[in-house]
Design a protein around this motif. Structure first.
Motif, PDB file in Angstrom:
ATOM      1  N   ALA A 186      48.101  75.009  27.987  1.00 25.43           N
ATOM      2  CA  ALA A 186      47.823  76.438  28.122  1.00 25.43           C
ATOM      3  C   ALA A 186      47.402  77.106  26.825  1.00 25.43           C
ATOM      4  CB  ALA A 186      49.060  77.137  28.673  1.00 25.43           C
TER       5      ALA A 186
ATOM      6  N   PRO B 147      44.939  76.733  24.510  1.00 19.77           N
ATOM      7  CA  PRO B 147      43.546  77.163  24.320  1.00 19.77           C
ATOM      8  C   PRO B 147      43.182  78.386  25.165  1.00 19.77           C
ATOM      9  CG  PRO B 147      43.644  74.794  24.571  1.00 19.77           C
ATOM     10  CD  PRO B 147      45.010  75.317  24.863  1.00 19.77           C
ATOM     11  N   ASP B 148      43.636  78.438  26.399  1.00 17.01           N
ATOM     12  CA  ASP B 148      43.344  79.584  27.261  1.00 17.01           C
ATOM     13  C   ASP B 148      44.049  80.843  26.754  1.00 17.01           C
ATOM     14  OD1 ASP B 148      42.100  80.736  29.503  1.00 17.01           O
ATOM     15  OD2 ASP B 148      43.991  80.639  30.610  1.00 17.01           O
ATOM     16  N   ILE B 149      45.269  80.695  26.297  1.00 21.40           N
ATOM     17  CA  ILE B 149      46.001  81.832  25.736  1.00 21.40           C
ATOM     18  C   ILE B 149      45.280  82.348  24.499  1.00 21.40           C
ATOM     19  CG2 ILE B 149      48.156  82.524  24.615  1.00 21.40           C
ATOM     20  CD1 ILE B 149      49.591  80.523  26.459  1.00 21.40           C
TER      21      ILE B 149
ATOM     22  N   ARG C 221      42.066  82.127  23.801  1.00 18.80           N
ATOM     23  CA  ARG C 221      40.832  82.809  24.202  1.00 18.80           C
ATOM     24  C   ARG C 221      41.105  84.195  24.768  1.00 18.80           C
ATOM     25  NH1 ARG C 221      39.308  77.605  25.677  1.00 18.80           N
ATOM     26  NH2 ARG C 221      40.126  77.856  27.788  1.00 18.80           N
ATOM     27  N   SER C 222      42.132  84.312  25.597  1.00 18.75           N
ATOM     28  CA  SER C 222      42.405  85.595  26.240  1.00 18.75           C
ATOM     29  C   SER C 222      42.993  86.631  25.273  1.00 18.75           C
ATOM     30  CB  SER C 222      43.307  85.425  27.453  1.00 18.75           C
ATOM     31  OG  SER C 222      44.565  84.960  27.047  1.00 18.75           O
TER      32      SER C 222
END
Length: 60
Positions: A44, A46-48, A50-51
């Motif tokens: 999780a 990388p997605d965190i 980015r967001s």
């Protein structure tokens, strides 16, 4: 008058069969949950990042 003989360790263990089973079941379960948590966080991150717009140092 003599005292009764002490029970052996084997006979005492037969009277408490769930003690070692609980310990032997809880240890792998704890290891599995810790590994699962680390895997989820690793996937999780990388997605965190980015967001939220943070870099690697911010995620750490």
């Amino acid at each position: 008058m003599t005292s009764p003989p002490k029970p052996s360790a084997a006979s005492e263990a037969r009277g408490r069969p769930w003690g070692s089973t609980v310990v032997l079941g809880a240890a792998p379960l704890g290891f599995f949950l810790g590994s699962l948590d680390a895997l989820i966080v690793t996937v999780a991150l990388p997605d965190i990042g980015r967001s939220l717009g943070g870099g690697t140092s911010g995620l750490q």
